[in-house]
Scaffold this motif. Structure first.
Motif, PDB file in Angstrom:
ATOM      1  N   MET A 122       0.892  -1.226   0.084  1.00  0.00           N
ATOM      2  CA  MET A 122       0.050   0.011   0.062  1.00  0.00           C
ATOM      3  C   MET A 122       0.776   1.229   0.052  1.00  0.00           C
ATOM      4  O   MET A 122       0.573   2.099  -0.899  1.00  0.00           O
ATOM      5  N   LEU A 123       1.969   1.143   0.664  1.00  0.00           N
ATOM      6  CA  LEU A 123       2.891   2.589   0.922  1.00  0.00           C
ATOM      7  C   LEU A 123       3.540   2.644  -0.572  1.00  0.00           C
ATOM      8  O   LEU A 123       3.522   3.892  -0.912  1.00  0.00           O
ATOM      9  N   VAL A 124       3.976   1.559  -1.370  1.00  0.00           N
ATOM     10  CA  VAL A 124       4.276   1.948  -2.569  1.00  0.00           C
ATOM     11  C   VAL A 124       3.444   2.498  -3.382  1.00  0.00           C
ATOM     12  O   VAL A 124       3.747   3.483  -4.182  1.00  0.00           O
ATOM     13  N   LEU A 125       2.368   1.792  -3.622  1.00  0.00           N
ATOM     14  CA  LEU A 125       1.195   2.417  -4.295  1.00  0.00           C
ATOM     15  C   LEU A 125       0.827   3.934  -4.115  1.00  0.00           C
ATOM     16  O   LEU A 125       0.585   4.624  -4.934  1.00  0.00           O
ATOM     17  N   VAL A 126       0.359   4.143  -2.724  1.00  0.00           N
ATOM     18  CA  VAL A 126       0.376   5.520  -2.411  1.00  0.00           C
ATOM     19  C   VAL A 126       1.354   6.498  -2.797  1.00  0.00           C
ATOM     20  O   VAL A 126       1.072   7.544  -3.531  1.00  0.00           O
ATOM     21  N   SER A 127       2.473   6.346  -2.767  1.00  0.00           N
ATOM     22  CA  SER A 127       3.708   7.240  -2.929  1.00  0.00           C
ATOM     23  C   SER A 127       3.722   7.138  -4.666  1.00  0.00           C
ATOM     24  O   SER A 127       3.817   8.371  -4.910  1.00  0.00           O
ATOM     25  N   LYS A 128       3.316   6.219  -5.160  1.00  0.00           N
ATOM     26  CA  LYS A 128       3.390   6.483  -6.811  1.00  0.00           C
ATOM     27  C   LYS A 128       2.467   7.256  -7.198  1.00  0.00           C
ATOM     28  O   LYS A 128       2.454   8.014  -7.933  1.00  0.00           O
ATOM     29  N   ILE A 129       1.122   7.090  -6.506  1.00  0.00           N
ATOM     30  CA  ILE A 129      -0.037   7.888  -7.003  1.00  0.00           C
ATOM     31  C   ILE A 129       0.268   9.507  -6.649  1.00  0.00           C
ATOM     32  O   ILE A 129      -0.035  10.256  -7.390  1.00  0.00           O
TER      33      ILE A 129
END
Length: 520
Positions: free
Chosen positions: A453-460
């Motif tokens: 989730m942290l990777v996805l959120v940072s990407k967005i």
């Protein structure tokens, strides 16, 4: 003779006073001299823990103090971002700076002019609170001059303007610098903003009263949602805390109250027949089952999936809100009206309604029959009604389920204690964009621990614009239905009732009481 002269002089003076009085009937708008539009008594269902809008997650705080405080940016009726205390703003070419040019001549309720130092102090406090949604931790607001504020970001943040313009709980309220500096962890000590109404009194467990701010400086654009012109027409607004729904309903019918907030849908049919009343029905939030993922049975992902698999979400919605007039079946993390965030990901997992499969998942999770505690409040009866249906459905999977009922402030306190509960059922409120969802904040109640989730959120968030971020919403939804940080049951609407003497009331993210009159 002398007496006649005195009489004539007095008569002339009286005529002058009468003429002045007649002339003063002319309505002026937007500040000192605004003609009064009466008083407004609101029967409100629950008292907030705090009136500090920067740190409160309660809708009650936003409803009340959204009339007292304002933000740099706001949104219009179509949720387009518009300036409010900022005259204008621009983003740097590299996406790492946003410059706000402040309106001049805007005064706080204490008479002091709002300047850049006040904005900087307010925003640097807000960004590190829950309102900043953990997105501005490395950012800094700085004053360039008295009327210019610059937000310096370490990297582009696609969600920045959207979050700063949000007008729901934990909004980015601007306060005087000296009050911000005296704030404790439990909140500010004085409630002074720039809004059309000023704070008068909070009598705990009884009411909060606001009064018209005569020196309010309005924007000149046409009123549009939460943007544009604001006129403080009411002399006084009193939020009277009335947890008992039947008392709110009886009070709006008798005329004791001018406004009844959060009317149970069971009472709508009766109130529809009262010619003195008018409903206000608006998209409000979504029923949410929130897990304690730090301790207990739901620290296991399969146990959370078991609950998601077992629930018949439409029956939960019907049990709480009766009719599709008051709810929307919706699998998205965002509200149905937020059409710009759209994806079919998760639709197949949203409507499983499979108790047998849920039993197998519970077995795989190692569930041993231990009692599961669900916290809920009766202060919002729809929360409680939803929890009753959820309890019944989970018991069909073999779970032992106990409801623990608290008043609203106590429930909010207990959500931060991992030893206090396994689940709690509430109506969560809309967010401006999906990465702002509180269940995605690792240290927020529920304690989501997901590197993916942290990777996805940072990407967005690192994308150049929110429009580009929308293309990746499906990826976030896939993670959401796989990890199950919480369970969205479905969207619901808020039912309020007003006496027909009240004119021009609107709801958008929160109650809008400027431009409102009450001609009783």
């Amino acid at each position: 003779m002398e007496m006649i002269k005195i009489f004539k002089t007095a008569l002339v003076a009286l005529l002058v006073i009468m003429l002045i009085g007649c002339g003063s009937d002319k309505t002026e708008t937007g500040g000192k001299g605004t003609s009064a539009g009466g008083n407004l008594k609101i029967a409100y269902s629950a008292q907030p823990q705090t009136l500090d809008p920067q740190i409160s997650l309660a809708q009650a705080t936003a409803d009340i103090m959204g009339n007292v405080y304002e933000t740099l940016l706001t949104v219009d009726s179509k949720h387009n971002i518009q300036p409010m205390l900022a005259e204008s703003y621009e983003q740097g070419d590299d996406g790492k700076t946003i410059t706000f040019h402040l309106r001049k001549g805007v005064h706080f309720h204490n008479g002091e002019e709002m300047k850049a130092d006040d904005v900087v102090a307010s925003m640097n406090r807000w960004k590190d609170s829950i309102g900043g949604r953990s997105q501005f931790s490395d950012a800094v607001f700085e004053a360039k001059d008295d009327y210019t504020v610059v937000l310096n970001l370490p990297r582009p943040l696609s969600t920045a303007l959207s979050i700063m313009s949000f007008q729901g709980p934990s909004f980015a309220a601007i306060m005087p610098k000296e009050i911000v500096e005296k704030a404790s962890p439990t909140g500010v000590k004085e409630f002074i903003g720039t809004g059309p109404f000023k704070f008068v009194e909070w009598k705990h467990d009884q009411y909060v009263s606001l009064s018209r701010f005569d020196d309010y400086q309005s924007r000149s654009e046409k009123a549009d949602g939460l943007a544009g012109k604001k006129e403080a027409l009411l002399d006084e607004v009193k939020f009277i805390f009335t947890p008992d729904a039947s008392t709110r309903v009886a009070g709006i019918q008798s005329g004791e109250f001018d406004f009844a907030s959060s009317v149970p849908v069971d009472n709508v049919k009766m109130l529809e027949n009262d010619s003195n009343l008018a409903p206000s029905i608006n998209p409000f939030g979504y029923i949410s089952v929130n897990f304690n993922k730090k301790k207990g049975v739901f620290s296991n992902e399969k146990a959370r999936k078991a609950v998601a698999t077992a629930l018949d979400r439409e029956k939960v919605l019907t049990g709480s809100f009766k009719s599709e007039k008051f709810f929307t079946v919706n699998h998205s993390m965002m509200m149905a009206q937020q059409k710009e965030w759209s994806s079919d990901v998760g639709k197949d997992l949203y409507k499983q309604n499979d108790p047998e499969k849920a039993k197998q998942l519970l077995k795989e999770a190692g569930y041993n029959g231990k009692e599961v505690k669900i916290m809920v409040t009766r202060d919002y009866i729809d929360h409680y009604n939803a929890a009753i249906v959820i309890q019944s459905q989970l018991e069909k999977t073999g779970m032992k389920v106990k409801l623990e009922v608290y008043d609203w402030p106590t429930l909010l306190d207990k959500t931060t204690d991992p030893n206090a509960y396994d689940m709690y059922v509430v109506i969560d409120l809309p967010v401006p964009e999906p990465t702002s969802n509180l269940s995605l904040i690792p240290d927020f109640a529920g304690w989501t621990n997901s590197p993916e989730m942290l990777v996805l959120v940072s990407k967005i968030r690192a994308l150049p614009s929110l429009d580009e971020a929308k293309a990746h919403y499906g990826e976030l939804l896939k993670w959401y239905y796989d990890y199950v940080p919480d369970i969205k049951v479905g969207d619901v609407k808020k039912v309020d009732y007003l006496r027909k003497t009240v004119s021009n009331y609107q709801f958008q993210d929160r109650m809008i009481l400027w431009n409102v009159t009450n001609n009783r």
